[in-house]
Design a protein around this motif. Structure first.
Motif, PDB file in Angstrom:
ATOM      1  N   MET A   1       0.859  -1.173   0.000  1.00  0.00           N
ATOM      2  CA  MET A   1       0.000   0.000   0.000  1.00  0.00           C
ATOM      3  C   MET A   1       0.897   1.225   0.000  1.00  0.00           C
ATOM      4  O   MET A   1       1.636   1.477   0.960  1.00  0.00           O
ATOM      5  CB  MET A   1      -0.932   0.023   1.228  1.00  0.00           C
ATOM      6  N   ASN A   2       0.868   1.948  -1.084  1.00  0.00           N
ATOM      7  CA  ASN A   2       1.732   3.101  -1.300  1.00  0.00           C
ATOM      8  C   ASN A   2       3.207   2.760  -1.078  1.00  0.00           C
ATOM      9  O   ASN A   2       3.956   3.485  -0.449  1.00  0.00           O
ATOM     10  CB  ASN A   2       1.328   4.275  -0.400  1.00  0.00           C
ATOM     11  N   GLY A   3       3.585   1.603  -1.612  1.00  0.00           N
ATOM     12  CA  GLY A   3       4.993   1.222  -1.593  1.00  0.00           C
ATOM     13  C   GLY A   3       5.430   0.446  -0.374  1.00  0.00           C
ATOM     14  O   GLY A   3       6.496  -0.178  -0.385  1.00  0.00           O
ATOM     15  N   GLU A   4       4.661   0.467   0.700  1.00  0.00           N
ATOM     16  CA  GLU A   4       5.001  -0.286   1.903  1.00  0.00           C
ATOM     17  C   GLU A   4       4.283  -1.630   1.919  1.00  0.00           C
ATOM     18  O   GLU A   4       3.139  -1.738   1.453  1.00  0.00           O
ATOM     19  CB  GLU A   4       4.618   0.502   3.163  1.00  0.00           C
ATOM     20  N   ALA A   5       4.948  -2.636   2.476  1.00  0.00           N
ATOM     21  CA  ALA A   5       4.363  -3.972   2.536  1.00  0.00           C
ATOM     22  C   ALA A   5       3.046  -3.953   3.316  1.00  0.00           C
ATOM     23  O   ALA A   5       2.937  -3.323   4.369  1.00  0.00           O
ATOM     24  CB  ALA A   5       5.345  -4.931   3.196  1.00  0.00           C
ATOM     25  N   ARG A   6       2.062  -4.651   2.762  1.00  0.00           N
ATOM     26  CA  ARG A   6       0.779  -4.819   3.459  1.00  0.00           C
ATOM     27  C   ARG A   6       0.417  -6.301   3.404  1.00  0.00           C
ATOM     28  O   ARG A   6      -0.202  -6.775   2.459  1.00  0.00           O
ATOM     29  CB  ARG A   6      -0.320  -3.969   2.812  1.00  0.00           C
ATOM     30  N   TYR A   7       0.838  -7.000   4.448  1.00  0.00           N
ATOM     31  CA  TYR A   7       0.633  -8.441   4.503  1.00  0.00           C
ATOM     32  C   TYR A   7      -0.427  -8.841   5.528  1.00  0.00           C
ATOM     33  O   TYR A   7      -0.547 -10.013   5.876  1.00  0.00           O
ATOM     34  CB  TYR A   7       1.952  -9.142   4.870  1.00  0.00           C
ATOM     35  N   GLU A   8      -1.183  -7.858   6.022  1.00  0.00           N
ATOM     36  CA  GLU A   8      -2.149  -8.173   7.074  1.00  0.00           C
ATOM     37  C   GLU A   8      -3.261  -9.109   6.608  1.00  0.00           C
ATOM     38  O   GLU A   8      -3.815  -9.866   7.408  1.00  0.00           O
ATOM     39  CB  GLU A   8      -2.772  -6.878   7.624  1.00  0.00           C
ATOM     40  N   LYS A   9      -3.620  -9.033   5.332  1.00  0.00           N
ATOM     41  CA  LYS A   9      -4.720  -9.858   4.808  1.00  0.00           C
ATOM     42  C   LYS A   9      -4.256 -10.627   3.568  1.00  0.00           C
ATOM     43  O   LYS A   9      -3.507 -10.089   2.735  1.00  0.00           O
ATOM     44  CB  LYS A   9      -5.903  -8.962   4.428  1.00  0.00           C
ATOM     45  N   PRO A  10      -4.722 -11.874   3.415  1.00  0.00           N
ATOM     46  CA  PRO A  10      -4.411 -12.639   2.194  1.00  0.00           C
ATOM     47  C   PRO A  10      -4.978 -11.935   0.960  1.00  0.00           C
ATOM     48  O   PRO A  10      -5.891 -11.109   1.060  1.00  0.00           O
ATOM     49  CB  PRO A  10      -5.094 -13.988   2.443  1.00  0.00           C
ATOM     50  N   PRO A  11      -4.472 -12.279  -0.231  1.00  0.00           N
ATOM     51  CA  PRO A  11      -4.731 -11.444  -1.405  1.00  0.00           C
ATOM     52  C   PRO A  11      -5.916 -11.811  -2.294  1.00  0.00           C
ATOM     53  O   PRO A  11      -6.196 -11.086  -3.242  1.00  0.00           O
ATOM     54  CB  PRO A  11      -3.434 -11.613  -2.200  1.00  0.00           C
ATOM     55  N   LEU A  12      -6.628 -12.907  -2.052  1.00  0.00           N
ATOM     56  CA  LEU A  12      -7.625 -13.367  -3.024  1.00  0.00           C
ATOM     57  C   LEU A  12      -8.677 -12.303  -3.362  1.00  0.00           C
ATOM     58  O   LEU A  12      -8.901 -12.017  -4.547  1.00  0.00           O
ATOM     59  CB  LEU A  12      -8.292 -14.654  -2.538  1.00  0.00           C
ATOM     60  N   PRO A  13      -9.365 -11.701  -2.392  1.00  0.00           N
ATOM     61  CA  PRO A  13     -10.359 -10.673  -2.759  1.00  0.00           C
ATOM     62  C   PRO A  13      -9.724  -9.486  -3.472  1.00  0.00           C
ATOM     63  O   PRO A  13     -10.342  -8.891  -4.359  1.00  0.00           O
ATOM     64  CB  PRO A  13     -10.961 -10.270  -1.409  1.00  0.00           C
ATOM     65  N   THR A  14      -8.494  -9.135  -3.071  1.00  0.00           N
ATOM     66  CA  THR A  14      -7.811  -8.016  -3.722  1.00  0.00           C
ATOM     67  C   THR A  14      -7.527  -8.341  -5.184  1.00  0.00           C
ATOM     68  O   THR A  14      -7.611  -7.468  -6.053  1.00  0.00           O
ATOM     69  CB  THR A  14      -6.502  -7.685  -2.986  1.00  0.00           C
ATOM     70  N   TRP A  15      -7.171  -9.593  -5.461  1.00  0.00           N
ATOM     71  CA  TRP A  15      -6.995 -10.004  -6.861  1.00  0.00           C
ATOM     72  C   TRP A  15      -8.299  -9.806  -7.645  1.00  0.00           C
ATOM     73  O   TRP A  15      -8.278  -9.284  -8.767  1.00  0.00           O
ATOM     74  CB  TRP A  15      -6.607 -11.476  -6.926  1.00  0.00           C
ATOM     75  N   LEU A  16      -9.398 -10.231  -7.068  1.00  0.00           N
ATOM     76  CA  LEU A  16     -10.688 -10.121  -7.762  1.00  0.00           C
ATOM     77  C   LEU A  16     -11.041  -8.664  -8.030  1.00  0.00           C
ATOM     78  O   LEU A  16     -11.540  -8.319  -9.104  1.00  0.00           O
ATOM     79  CB  LEU A  16     -11.786 -10.805  -6.939  1.00  0.00           C
TER      80      LEU A  16
END
Length: 545
Positions: free
Chosen positions: A54-69
């Protein structure tokens, strides 16, 4: 006119088209959506599909599946179109409703009509409506999990297609984990297993051993691959984020154990029927299928108890409880449809008249209240206001007409129509509250400065809404590693208005000239949705002489 059962899924899809899809771009992005939308934007613009940012910083708090969709939808329709970013939520909510119908009808063997009632109750419950029209990830986790539960139920109870049911159960349970980690496993799957064992007992056989191993294997692979990818790809950051999330989970929004005991109110217009459906001594002799009623009741109560054991509590965390609660409420609605005409006991009839009478009264009062509150801001919105008023007035007349005739099924479907009308015709009226005369977009200014090759920085990634309003990635000065000031001046700096004094202390020795503040709120400061963190101030920073 009697409608064939085979059309019930189509009827549910039609209702979902009115409930989840219209006017998805009316509300601007809230803080949770902004985090997700920023991550989706960086997937498209910077190919950060696995090591999400998120704006260049790592955002690993949530898995990515919905974000992919969301990123796929935005890639097709445009990253700036809010309706495109929320479209996947509306689609998965429709899937959730169809799984609910299939679970009730095919696995629990309830009547087609009762299955339809339960699915309608679920679709029109408050938090389901909210999540289904919102770009947050809870609805994905629970929709996939309900799919997993559907196939798991089939795996437990039938001898046919054991491998197929095991594989599909593992697939959907794994997809749930890829949506929001183990949230739905704890809040929906575990209560289901408790209820299933309590009511049906768990029958084991050697023929299910290998398929069960397949189920668990698929679940583990889907659940673990991303965590392993970020651990080996960026282990230091992943560990730091995990530690931070664990600490926050244990200390943030702590509430008493009984905080969720009013959980049935989260079903909105079904609050009274939902409460009555929980009264086992009353309903056990009146429901049409006692065994399945016990199952849905234990599933509901187990979910509430388990969630109550978690120190961190928020009302929206009750979303998974609404799924078995809707099933449970359908037993009461089915009883009313079947028996209300002959009921004499006022203790049974008064709550029904009160519940549906209130909704009928709202149908009459909403046009009046709406005009009194919004009349000065209805320019361009009169079509929606008049349409909503007419539909509600007609609905209200028929609700009272059929209440008087004790035709509860027709009243029930009128309530569904009422909810569809509020979303379809009423939602655009929210725009009447968008009256902030100071509203200004920050993105065009950001684009201008970057096109002129000016040095531009964001002070910190502390406001997801402000980052979303920037329109693109902007370098950050204050990161997880600390404050890193540019070696060359002058440079432009953006930060939230509420943090101006804090910045002046950190940048002691620099001259700071305020170029202007951009208020990203479209509501006024009097509105409860106004967020000061959405006001971005632009400074020109130079070294002091």
């Amino acid at each position: 006119m009697k409608i064939s059962e085979k059309y019930y899924p189509l009827i549910l899809v039609a209702a979902c088209l009115f409930l989840f899809f219209p006017h998805l771009d009316v509300l601007y992005a809230n803080i949770m959506e902004a985090r997700n939308f920023n991550t989706a934007r960086e997937m498209l613009e910077h190919n950060n599909w696995v090591l999400t940012t998120m704006n260049g910083e790592a955002r690993y708090e949530k898995p990515p599946l919905p974000t992919w969709l969301v990123a796929f939808s935005a890639g097709i329709f445009g990253i700036t179109k809010l309706w495109a970013l929320r479209l996947p939520s509306a689609l998965i909510s429709t899937v959730l409703i169809l799984f609910s119908f299939s679970l009730s009808r095919k696995r629990m063997q309830l009547s087609a009509k009762q299955s339809l009632y339960g699915s309608f109750i679920l679709a029109t419950s408050f938090y389901i409506l909210f999540a289904g029209r919102n770009g947050t990830w809870d609805i994905f986790a629970h929709a996939f999990m309900l799919g997993g539960i559907y196939f798991l139920f089939q795996f437990f109870t039938t001898e046919s297609k054991i491998y197929q049911n095991a594989a599909l159960a593992g697939l959907f349970i794994g997809l749930s984990f890829m949506s929001k980690g183990p949230v739905s496993h704890f809040a929906l799957l575990l209560p289901f297993l408790i209820a299933y064992v309590a009511v049906f007992k768990l029958k084991t056989s050697r023929s299910r051993t290998v398929p069960f191993i397949l189920l668990v294997s698929i679940t583990l692979v889907l659940s673990s691959w991303w965590a392993l990818a970020i651990y080996f790809g960026d282990s230091e950051t992943a560990t730091a984020i995990a530690d931070k999330e664990t600490t926050a989970w244990a200390n943030r929004n702590m509430r008493a154990f009984y905080y969720y005991w009013s959980f049935f109110t989260q079903s909105g217009i079904w609050t009274i029927p939902a409460f009555v459906s929980l009264l086992y001594p009353y309903l056990k002799s009146r429901c049409s299928n006692l065994k399945m009623y016990r199952f849905s009741l234990i599933w509901t109560l187990a979910a509430v108890v388990l969630l109550s054991c978690i120190p961190e509590k928020k009302s929206r965390y009750l979303l998974p409880v609404l799924i078995p609660l809707a099933l449970n409420t359908s037993f009461y609605i089915e009883y009313l449809v079947r028996a209300f005409k002959v009921l004499k006991d006022k203790r049974e009839t008064v709550p029904v008249y009160f519940n549906f009478g209130i909704i009928g009264l709202v149908c009459f009062l909403t046009p009046i209240a709406g005009y009194l509150v919004l009349s000065s801001n209805l320019d361009g919105l009169y079509f929606w206001y008049i349409s909503l008023s007419l539909v509600l007035l007609i609905t209200g007349v028929f609700i009272f007409k059929y209440l008087a005739k004790r035709k509860i099924e027709r009243v029930f479907f009128l309530v569904i129509g009422f909810t569809c009308a509020v979303i379809t015709f009423g939602f655009p009226l929210v725009r009447a509250s968008y009256t902030n005369e100071d509203y200004a977009q920050l993105a065009p200014k950001v684009q201008q400065l970057l096109s002129e090759e000016k040095q531009l920085y964001l002070f910190e990634n502390s406001s997801p809404e402000l980052i979303w309003d920037l329109g693109q990635r902007v370098p950050v000065l204050n990161t997880r590693e600390g404050l890193h000031l540019p070696t060359q001046t002058p440079f432009y700096l953006i930060l939230e208005e509420e943090r101006q004094e804090e910045l002046k202390e950190l940048l002691d020795g620099f001259n700071m000239t305020l170029e202007g503040c951009y208020d990203g709120n479209i509501t006024t400061k009097a509105d409860r949705n106004y967020k000061t963190r959405r006001v971005g101030c632009l400074y020109l920073v130079s070294k002091a002489n």
